[in-house]
Design a protein around this motif. Structure first.
Motif, mmCIF file in Angstrom:
data_model
loop_
_atom_site.group_PDB
_atom_site.id
_atom_site.type_symbol
_atom_site.label_atom_id
_atom_site.label_comp_id
_atom_site.label_asym_id
_atom_site.label_seq_id
_atom_site.Cartn_x
_atom_site.Cartn_y
_atom_site.Cartn_z
ATOM 1 N N LYS A 6 0.812 -1.225 0.000
ATOM 2 C CA LYS A 6 0.000 0.000 0.000
ATOM 3 C C LYS A 6 0.843 1.272 0.000
ATOM 4 O O LYS A 6 0.523 2.224 -0.690
ATOM 5 C CB LYS A 6 -0.947 0.016 1.210
ATOM 6 N N SER A 47 -1.861 -0.639 7.449
ATOM 7 C CA SER A 47 -2.551 -1.698 6.712
ATOM 8 C C SER A 47 -2.212 -3.053 7.307
ATOM 9 O O SER A 47 -1.085 -3.300 7.723
ATOM 10 C CB SER A 47 -2.142 -1.674 5.237
ATOM 11 N N LYS A 102 -7.415 -1.743 6.779
ATOM 12 C CA LYS A 102 -6.558 -0.646 7.230
ATOM 13 C C LYS A 102 -7.029 -0.199 8.597
ATOM 14 O O LYS A 102 -8.220 0.002 8.819
ATOM 15 C CB LYS A 102 -6.619 0.522 6.247
#
Length: 77
Positions: free
Chosen positions: A7, A30, A44
């Motif tokens: 991410k 995350s 998340k």
């Protein structure tokens, strides 16, 4: 083992002799699970710990043994 968060691309180095089942990115929050040696995004976390002086990866010696912080739980009452 070095992991790169899919991410936010933050690198994390983990030195463990145990199987890792889940990984939480300390940078973006995350949460991932390991599936066939790949990171699968789960969710998340949206929180900011307050005044956390114990950082993941911090090493210290207690009675001649070296310890490394690999996880942290903060409980609010």
């Amino acid at each position: 083992m070095e992991l790169t968060c899919p991410k936010c691309n933050q690198n994390s180095t983990i030195e463990l002799d145990i199987e890792i089942v889940n990984f939480g990115c300390p940078s973006c929050g995350s949460l991932f699970s390991f599936e066939n040696s790949n990171l699968k995004f789960l969710k998340k976390q949206n929180y900011t710990p307050s005044d956390n002086i114990l950082k993941i990866g911090l090493k210290g010696e207690i009675e001649g043994e070296i310890y490394e912080i690999v996880g942290l739980i903060i409980k609010k009452v």
